[in-house]
Design an enzyme around this catalytic site. Sequence first.
Site, PDB file in Angstrom:
ATOM      1  N   ARG A 270      11.860  -5.218   4.385  1.00 49.17           N
ATOM      2  CA  ARG A 270      11.519  -3.605   4.069  1.00 49.17           C
ATOM      3  C   ARG A 270      12.377  -2.871   4.980  1.00 49.17           C
ATOM      4  NH1 ARG A 270       5.353  -2.127   5.150  1.00 49.17           N
ATOM      5  NH2 ARG A 270       5.415  -2.409   7.081  1.00 49.17           N
TER       6      ARG A 270
ATOM      7  N   ARG B 230      11.456  -1.510  10.811  1.00 44.14           N
ATOM      8  CA  ARG B 230      10.589  -1.126  11.590  1.00 44.14           C
ATOM      9  C   ARG B 230      10.378  -2.498  12.960  1.00 44.14           C
ATOM     10  NH1 ARG B 230       5.193  -0.084   8.203  1.00 44.14           N
ATOM     11  NH2 ARG B 230       4.199  -1.422  10.044  1.00 44.14           N
TER      12      ARG B 230
ATOM     13  N   ARG C 296      -0.031  -9.380  13.316  1.00 41.04           N
ATOM     14  CA  ARG C 296      -0.704  -8.527  12.270  1.00 41.04           C
ATOM     15  C   ARG C 296      -1.703  -8.877  11.355  1.00 41.04           C
ATOM     16  NH1 ARG C 296       4.567  -5.549  10.638  1.00 41.04           N
ATOM     17  NH2 ARG C 296       3.333  -4.342   8.894  1.00 41.04           N
TER      18      ARG C 296
ATOM     19  N   ARG D 244      -9.370   0.296   9.003  1.00 43.00           N
ATOM     20  CA  ARG D 244      -8.816  -0.843   9.353  1.00 43.00           C
ATOM     21  C   ARG D 244     -10.081  -1.948  10.011  1.00 43.00           C
ATOM     22  NH1 ARG D 244      -3.330   0.285   9.047  1.00 43.00           N
ATOM     23  NH2 ARG D 244      -1.940  -1.805   9.076  1.00 43.00           N
TER      24      ARG D 244
ATOM     25  N   LYS E 101       0.791  -1.347  -0.062  1.00 41.97           N
ATOM     26  CA  LYS E 101      -0.066   0.210   0.091  1.00 41.97           C
ATOM     27  C   LYS E 101       0.966   1.255  -0.097  1.00 41.97           C
ATOM     28  CE  LYS E 101      -2.256  -1.307   3.866  1.00 41.97           C
ATOM     29  NZ  LYS E 101      -1.779  -2.572   4.012  1.00 41.97           N
TER      30      LYS E 101
HETATM   31  P1  ADP Z   1       1.183  -2.079   7.598  1.00 43.90           P
HETATM   32  O1  ADP Z   1       0.207  -1.816   6.535  1.00 43.90           O
HETATM   33  O2  ADP Z   1       2.569  -2.522   7.086  1.00 43.90           O
HETATM   34  O3  ADP Z   1       0.725  -3.260   8.997  1.00 43.90           O
HETATM   35  P2  ADP Z   1       0.959   0.384   8.794  1.00 43.90           P
HETATM   36  O4  ADP Z   1       2.114   1.317   8.743  1.00 43.90           O
HETATM   37  O5  ADP Z   1      -0.108   0.989   8.052  1.00 43.90           O
HETATM   38  O6  ADP Z   1       1.352  -0.889   8.520  1.00 43.90           O
HETATM   39  O7  ADP Z   1       0.287   0.448  10.457  1.00 43.90           O
HETATM   40  C1  ADP Z   1       1.304  -0.112  11.376  1.00 43.90           C
HETATM   41  C2  ADP Z   1       0.520   0.092  12.851  1.00 43.90           C
HETATM   42  O8  ADP Z   1      -0.067   1.068  13.047  1.00 43.90           O
HETATM   43  C3  ADP Z   1      -0.521  -1.251  12.715  1.00 43.90           C
HETATM   44  O9  ADP Z   1      -0.014  -2.603  12.970  1.00 43.90           O
HETATM   45  C4  ADP Z   1      -1.594  -0.699  13.712  1.00 43.90           C
HETATM   46  O10 ADP Z   1      -0.976  -0.971  15.147  1.00 43.90           O
HETATM   47  C5  ADP Z   1      -1.219   0.945  13.722  1.00 43.90           C
HETATM   48  N1  ADP Z   1      -2.362   1.493  12.793  1.00 43.90           N
HETATM   49  C6  ADP Z   1      -2.335   2.187  11.663  1.00 43.90           C
HETATM   50  N2  ADP Z   1      -3.127   2.423  11.146  1.00 43.90           N
HETATM   51  C7  ADP Z   1      -4.162   2.096  11.889  1.00 43.90           C
HETATM   52  C8  ADP Z   1      -5.714   2.168  11.882  1.00 43.90           C
HETATM   53  N3  ADP Z   1      -6.388   2.627  11.067  1.00 43.90           N
HETATM   54  N4  ADP Z   1      -6.488   1.410  13.077  1.00 43.90           N
HETATM   55  C9  ADP Z   1      -5.822   0.962  14.124  1.00 43.90           C
HETATM   56  N5  ADP Z   1      -4.335   0.860  14.108  1.00 43.90           N
HETATM   57  C10 ADP Z   1      -3.745   1.429  13.152  1.00 43.90           C
END
Ligand code: ADP
Length: 222
Positions: A128, A161, A172, A89, A13
């Site tokens: 990554r 990360r 996750r 999410r 994404k």
């Molecule tokens: P990825 O898509 O690689 O899992 P992100 O950078 O989108 O990583 O998100 C990393 C973390 O940030 C998630 O695992 C979560 O803990 C938190 N997070 C991000 N966006 C949301 C959201 N919309 N709702 C809840 N937690 C979120």
Amino acid sequence: MRLVLLGPPGAGKGTLAALLKKSLKVRHISTGDILREEMKNNSALGQEAKKYIDNGELVPDEVVTKLIESKLTANDRVDGGYMLDGFPRTKKQAEALDRILKKIHRPLDYALYLESTLPVIIQRLTGRRVCRGCGALFHVKNRPPRREGICDECGGILYQRADDNAETIKTRMEVYLKNTQPIIAYYEAQGKLKNVDADKDSEELQAILMKTFDEGHKLNQP
Ligand code: ADP
Ligand code: ZN
């Protein structure tokens, strides 16, 4: 153009968003990037979010929804379009988003669903690397920086990360399947869903999508 990007962690994404941002000239709003910035600054929000993020769990709906609402309703910030990455999410977040978008009269054009397979996801996440300075994304094999450990865009230091380790990735994925997967149907019911084969290379995807947007007469409008 007004988009949300859906799909499992590691589907690409963020990489796709960075490419589309250049061709669509819309705002890219990533809840993950915003939360990592808050953690870097050690703000109250950052400290709160860290407890969840490091374990691969979701930050509470109210917290991220408020964040997104403030980004979307700030003066004229999204008049030229937006791309939401990592939000919504959960079903609750998707419903809250619809309420916000209705209020600002900026409905979605598409929800892009980046479908990917587990081996590809794991390979992408474990390799990554992220720039500490500007958040640009790299991959040790698929997208290596010109100089090892250094960002091509800003010269910043690349890091891995804390949540990109095998154990947290597993959590996750579980969280994704339970909470996020169900909102695919939510957007399908709205007729907004567009499936995308995310195992393809990001640049190829960008080209395919630009063509789709053009054919749908979605380009050159806010
Ligand atoms: P990825 O898509 O690689 O899992 P992100 O950078 O989108 O990583 O998100 C990393 C973390 O940030 C998630 O695992 C979560 O803990 C938190 N997070 C991000 N966006 C949301 C959201 N919309 N709702 C809840 N937690 C979120
Ligand atoms: Zn950088």
